[in-house]
Scaffold this motif. Sequence first.
Motif, mmCIF file in Angstrom:
data_model
loop_
_atom_site.group_PDB
_atom_site.id
_atom_site.type_symbol
_atom_site.label_atom_id
_atom_site.label_comp_id
_atom_site.label_asym_id
_atom_site.label_seq_id
_atom_site.Cartn_x
_atom_site.Cartn_y
_atom_site.Cartn_z
ATOM 1 N N ALA A 64 65.546 29.044 -30.786
ATOM 2 C CA ALA A 64 65.282 29.955 -31.981
ATOM 3 C C ALA A 64 65.313 29.309 -33.277
ATOM 4 O O ALA A 64 66.188 28.362 -33.610
ATOM 5 N N GLU A 65 64.536 29.809 -34.185
ATOM 6 C CA GLU A 65 64.865 29.203 -35.597
ATOM 7 C C GLU A 65 64.642 30.502 -36.320
ATOM 8 O O GLU A 65 63.651 31.387 -36.224
ATOM 9 N N ASN A 66 65.779 30.509 -37.102
ATOM 10 C CA ASN A 66 65.945 31.882 -38.277
ATOM 11 C C ASN A 66 65.669 33.127 -37.408
ATOM 12 O O ASN A 66 65.202 34.265 -37.797
ATOM 13 N N GLY A 67 66.435 32.981 -36.143
ATOM 14 C CA GLY A 67 66.411 34.231 -35.418
ATOM 15 C C GLY A 67 65.161 34.543 -34.751
ATOM 16 O O GLY A 67 65.193 35.615 -33.657
ATOM 17 N N GLU A 68 64.097 33.841 -34.770
ATOM 18 C CA GLU A 68 62.940 34.102 -34.019
ATOM 19 C C GLU A 68 62.391 32.913 -32.975
ATOM 20 O O GLU A 68 62.982 31.767 -33.141
ATOM 21 N N VAL A 69 62.298 33.525 -31.771
ATOM 22 C CA VAL A 69 62.074 32.607 -30.618
ATOM 23 C C VAL A 69 60.985 31.503 -31.114
ATOM 24 O O VAL A 69 60.100 32.054 -31.595
ATOM 25 N N ILE A 70 61.495 30.229 -30.591
ATOM 26 C CA ILE A 70 60.305 29.257 -30.813
ATOM 27 C C ILE A 70 59.154 29.126 -29.800
ATOM 28 O O ILE A 70 59.492 29.197 -28.664
ATOM 29 N N ASP A 71 58.067 29.051 -30.297
ATOM 30 C CA ASP A 71 56.732 29.196 -29.388
ATOM 31 C C ASP A 71 56.456 27.619 -29.048
ATOM 32 O O ASP A 71 55.965 27.062 -30.351
ATOM 33 N N VAL A 72 56.750 26.951 -28.077
ATOM 34 C CA VAL A 72 56.204 25.543 -28.244
ATOM 35 C C VAL A 72 55.052 25.401 -27.203
ATOM 36 O O VAL A 72 54.652 24.021 -26.897
ATOM 37 N N SER A 73 54.392 26.323 -26.825
ATOM 38 C CA SER A 73 52.935 25.941 -26.057
ATOM 39 C C SER A 73 52.016 25.359 -26.971
ATOM 40 O O SER A 73 52.274 25.461 -28.168
ATOM 41 N N GLY A 74 51.181 24.906 -26.349
ATOM 42 C CA GLY A 74 50.067 23.958 -26.954
ATOM 43 C C GLY A 74 49.379 23.327 -25.779
ATOM 44 O O GLY A 74 49.466 23.579 -24.880
ATOM 45 N N ASP A 75 48.491 22.508 -26.600
ATOM 46 C CA ASP A 75 47.747 21.656 -25.544
ATOM 47 C C ASP A 75 47.686 20.105 -26.365
ATOM 48 O O ASP A 75 47.672 19.765 -27.570
ATOM 49 N N LEU A 76 47.536 19.114 -25.718
ATOM 50 C CA LEU A 76 47.153 17.750 -25.860
ATOM 51 C C LEU A 76 46.005 17.227 -25.421
ATOM 52 O O LEU A 76 45.945 16.859 -24.281
ATOM 53 N N ASP A 77 45.129 17.004 -26.314
ATOM 54 C CA ASP A 77 43.823 16.641 -25.967
ATOM 55 C C ASP A 77 43.153 17.243 -24.828
ATOM 56 O O ASP A 77 42.721 16.700 -23.892
ATOM 57 N N GLY A 78 43.437 18.933 -24.830
ATOM 58 C CA GLY A 78 42.686 19.271 -23.718
ATOM 59 C C GLY A 78 43.769 19.792 -22.519
ATOM 60 O O GLY A 78 43.277 20.436 -21.441
ATOM 61 N N ILE A 79 44.794 19.169 -22.372
ATOM 62 C CA ILE A 79 45.796 19.490 -21.395
ATOM 63 C C ILE A 79 46.996 20.421 -22.023
ATOM 64 O O ILE A 79 47.661 20.160 -22.853
ATOM 65 N N ALA A 80 46.935 21.543 -21.236
ATOM 66 C CA ALA A 80 47.586 22.469 -21.818
ATOM 67 C C ALA A 80 48.961 22.561 -21.293
ATOM 68 O O ALA A 80 49.246 21.987 -20.128
ATOM 69 N N PHE A 81 50.185 23.202 -22.179
ATOM 70 C CA PHE A 81 51.282 23.021 -21.845
ATOM 71 C C PHE A 81 52.454 24.265 -22.181
ATOM 72 O O PHE A 81 51.707 24.993 -23.325
ATOM 73 N N ASN A 82 53.338 24.756 -21.595
ATOM 74 C CA ASN A 82 54.128 25.877 -22.142
ATOM 75 C C ASN A 82 55.046 25.545 -22.940
ATOM 76 O O ASN A 82 55.713 26.325 -23.764
ATOM 77 N N ASP A 83 55.681 24.471 -22.633
ATOM 78 C CA ASP A 83 57.180 24.173 -23.144
ATOM 79 C C ASP A 83 56.987 22.504 -23.225
ATOM 80 O O ASP A 83 56.518 21.793 -22.730
ATOM 81 N N ALA A 84 58.606 22.086 -23.651
ATOM 82 C CA ALA A 84 58.527 20.483 -23.798
ATOM 83 C C ALA A 84 58.649 19.880 -22.497
ATOM 84 O O ALA A 84 58.210 18.590 -22.487
ATOM 85 N N SER A 85 58.811 20.625 -21.419
ATOM 86 C CA SER A 85 59.056 19.749 -20.070
ATOM 87 C C SER A 85 57.510 19.663 -19.788
ATOM 88 O O SER A 85 57.043 18.921 -18.823
ATOM 89 N N GLY A 86 56.615 20.381 -20.194
ATOM 90 C CA GLY A 86 55.022 20.230 -19.913
ATOM 91 C C GLY A 86 54.295 19.411 -20.639
ATOM 92 O O GLY A 86 53.228 18.994 -20.431
ATOM 93 N N PHE A 87 55.062 19.128 -21.793
ATOM 94 C CA PHE A 87 54.623 18.121 -22.866
ATOM 95 C C PHE A 87 54.544 16.845 -22.371
ATOM 96 O O PHE A 87 53.263 16.062 -22.559
ATOM 97 N N GLY A 88 55.661 16.456 -21.719
ATOM 98 C CA GLY A 88 55.586 15.044 -21.234
ATOM 99 C C GLY A 88 54.552 14.561 -20.257
ATOM 100 O O GLY A 88 53.799 13.642 -20.278
ATOM 101 N N PRO A 89 54.153 15.602 -19.118
ATOM 102 C CA PRO A 89 53.191 15.182 -18.196
ATOM 103 C C PRO A 89 51.715 15.338 -18.936
ATOM 104 O O PRO A 89 51.037 14.539 -18.584
ATOM 105 N N ALA A 90 51.882 16.055 -20.010
ATOM 106 C CA ALA A 90 50.366 16.003 -20.667
ATOM 107 C C ALA A 90 50.420 14.793 -21.307
ATOM 108 O O ALA A 90 49.176 14.060 -21.416
ATOM 109 N N LEU A 91 51.317 14.218 -21.845
ATOM 110 C CA LEU A 91 51.342 12.672 -22.494
ATOM 111 C C LEU A 91 51.239 11.563 -21.633
ATOM 112 O O LEU A 91 50.290 10.868 -21.811
#
Lengths: 456, 553
Positions: free
Chosen positions: B450-477
């Motif tokens: 969390a940052e300033n009491g709010e849950v951090i949303d780390v989902s996103g996509d890297l050049d078309g490969i979606a991920f939900n968290d940091a552990s999904g970012f590595g495989p996308a990379l």
Amino acid sequence: MAFYHAKSTHRRAVLRGMLAGSAVTVALPFLDSMLNNSGTALAAGKPLPVRFGTWFWGLGHTPGYAVSDKATTGPGITFSGECEALKRHAGIINYFGKFNLPLDGRSNYPHTSGWVASRTGVVPDKNNDVPAATFDLLIADEVGNQTRLKTIDLTCTGNPDHMYSARSTHTKTAGEISPAVLYQRLFGADFVDPNKADFKPDPRIMARKSALSAVAEERKKLMQVVGASDRIQLDGYFTSIRELENQLDVQLQKPEPNKACTVPPSPGDKGVVGAVTGVEIGRVEATHDTFARLLAMAVACNQTHVFNVVFSDSFSGLRRQGETLTHHSLSHEERADAKTGLQPQTSWFNMRSMEALARFIDAFSAIREGDGTLLDNVLLLAASETSLARTHSIDGVPFMTVGRAGGRIKTGLHVVGNGDPATRVGLTAMQIMGVSVESWGAGSLKTSKTITDILT
Amino acid sequence: MTQPVAKLRFAFFVTVLMAAAMTLSACGPGEPKTSGAPPDVRRLTEEQYRNIIADVFGSAVVVSGRFDMPVRTEGLLAVGAREATVTAGGMRQFDETARALATQVLSEPLLNFLLPCALSNQMPFDEVCASSFIGQVGRLLFRRPLTDEEIGVRVAIARQASESLGRFEDGLHIALSNMLVDPQFLFVTERIEPDAKVPGQLLLESYSIASRLSFLLWNSGPDDALLAAAQAGVLHDKNGLEAQVERMLASPRLETGVRAFFGDMLKFSDFKFLEKDTEIYPVFGAAAVKDAREQTLRTIAYHVIDEDADYRDLFTTRKTFMTRALGQIYRVQVTAPNGVWVPFEFPADEFRGGIQSHLGFLALHSHPGRSSPTLRGKAIRNTLLCQEVPDPPPDVDFTGFNNPDSPSKTARQRLDAHSTSPACAGCHRITDPIGLALENFDGAGQFRTAENGEVIDVSGDLDGIAFNDASGFGPALRANPAINSCLVDRLYAYASGHKLGPKDAFVGYLEERFAADGYRVKSLFKRIATSEAFYAVSAVSPATSAAAAAAGQ
């Protein structure tokens, strides 16, 4: 064709002659006859040398909160707010306001274009390019060959890359970051006390000099086996070798007796290489103040005639302990007061920078030289790279001269540039220091207009 | 009947063709011809200087100086070194360092180890001993044998200095410190010679081949065996070259070379100036800075050398190494004594995986007192994917980003508000999804939810490969093809000092071979080190070397 006879011509007349458009490239070394006579001579009767230095800080001033604007050039600088600390030195400063850095359509690379354009006279085409030599080195080429160290370059942030002196993109001067290393360089084994009665050339230095000469032919041969572009690269090396040889030559000569010169106490071992890092402002100030003390005495002892000091880098990463935002981050992210436009925390860093400059001036004015102080024989150019950092504005970038340059300039003036290129300041500084340059800069930055208002 | 026979013959022919194609495929396509670049002159980097001194005089010798940094060019200091010269201040540093080194070398007990003769007394001058010392040390410093004339000049320097200073070793001191500021030591100066087999063609001279090889694989000058191979002329022979490459790849010194390349590519020189606010991040002190850098380099060396594993797995691997200082920041227990490294594997249910989740990346690309999705995103694009991110416009307004009255609690919310400006949106779209994926790690790299009491949303996509968290970012990379082409591009530029154009056939060849070799970095080093392209030279500019003139070019 106009001929100038320096001994019978007032230097202001020479400069004004240039302004009249003479096509003659006028060499303007300030000859002995052009010096005033009040307390500017060494005990041996030689004129006191005039030294040149720059003092840089990042992120400029908040316009309206540092120096009151003036409509026309004249005596009296009204420092306030961020420049409050400079009030005590106002009589020995010249402030240059409303000088601009036109980019001729090229990009304004934030925190880079400003210093590159004002110090080289050329707008960079690419970020981090240095398209020409900075004027401090042109001055050093003129006046720096008679001293043990051609230049002394100091960086208070702990990062040697934070230095704004270069001959080209790939020949950037690195700043010294350690007061202890600086002390050793200045006052260590290679220092010769000018006031010591006996002087005997050091045979070890003679041997080093002789060794460099012995392999000179080999070095020349090396140039014959490389391509043209590599020759340029190696040429930089050869220039530096010549400077090293010159440095050794100087060390083999007996220095002039110099009452102003005394060896200062060592700053201790805290400043060993690698130990001094950090942009926390207290640490930067402490490093700066130690540097100022050592540098002032090194200048008084004529260990160098040219120096560069960087208080904070052009992106000013200065920070306060416990705060998440740095000076640079604050300049962009801190909300400006709707009425005044002031960003209080950003302004705090600007103010601390000017307090440091005031202490730097203190260090120089504390040393007696001739009938006055060391500052009487110094031309210090203090400058930043932006005016209002929030917008990266490079119009109205603050410039100040400090010191009387051996009586060559008047002080206490607020000079109004009315939008003229800021290269006029650099051109004038070079001419005061004797560099043969009639015009300087490229494109809209090119100028041949000396700022005669400050000349005596 | 003829038809079946014809069919059989056809089938046989097809089978032969297929077999041939399979064989060719296994070997890969031949290396495309490359015109090569003119021979280089490059200044030693600080690391190379230090490595050579340690190799020649032993690791006990302390190099206390600091040297001018080359300008990073094409993402690499190694490329910038091709244009670097020596400033006046830099020469002063080299001179001071040279004298300090000579003092150490010519003192007990090193002197006994290095000097081929005993110092019986202060004088007379021992010419044979001086000549031997200068010849041996000079060969390693200049990366080629010195001619008799070159030795003679330096012996004369030593003799003259000995006589004026009164001691034999003082003379050697002057001669040695002089060699350490010589351009033939400070600059790697490549030389060319006519190709005896092909009139009009030029070859890189043997000793220059040795230097290219040695600086690529070991980031140091050639050792005795490599210089001997150069002297014997075997480096122009494919088998001779390969034998040396195999020897060097098998050496523990390969780790120095691999670390140097990745340290350059990942811009780890910035670690020298990394600092964190110790009030905000009290555990991130000097030991953590040192160990954070080492952790990533140690992980890389283990992965690509010891394990000889797939390069892409560097962005997902949970295997690493840990010290007690790092354990405090990662919040894992390390029982080893201070300063001792132990192998460590992040649990599978944690978000750490890949070097981009190390402190060495996260803390380096953050501010002293907070994280920076933009800096991190830009770093991934620049250093790992070789993609340029434009600088922000000069008049950009960031005040919304840090507006204390804003309801935005997290970096994502603040950046979203900031990125509504069209002038900002373009670049932030490139950097922010990457950087925001790493927002579970604060400015020191510590995990947070969390940052300033709010849950951090780390989902996103890297050049078309979606991920939900940091552990999904590595495989996308890992799955991003640019990660491989970038490595190939950077390693070749690092090795040769020249960036090849994207359409250069040799780049395509290397990328293809890298894939065929299972993305093994060690194999890529070998491919480059044994390629013809790496040693190809073209004529230098007019009015240059005698070799070019002799070759008729």
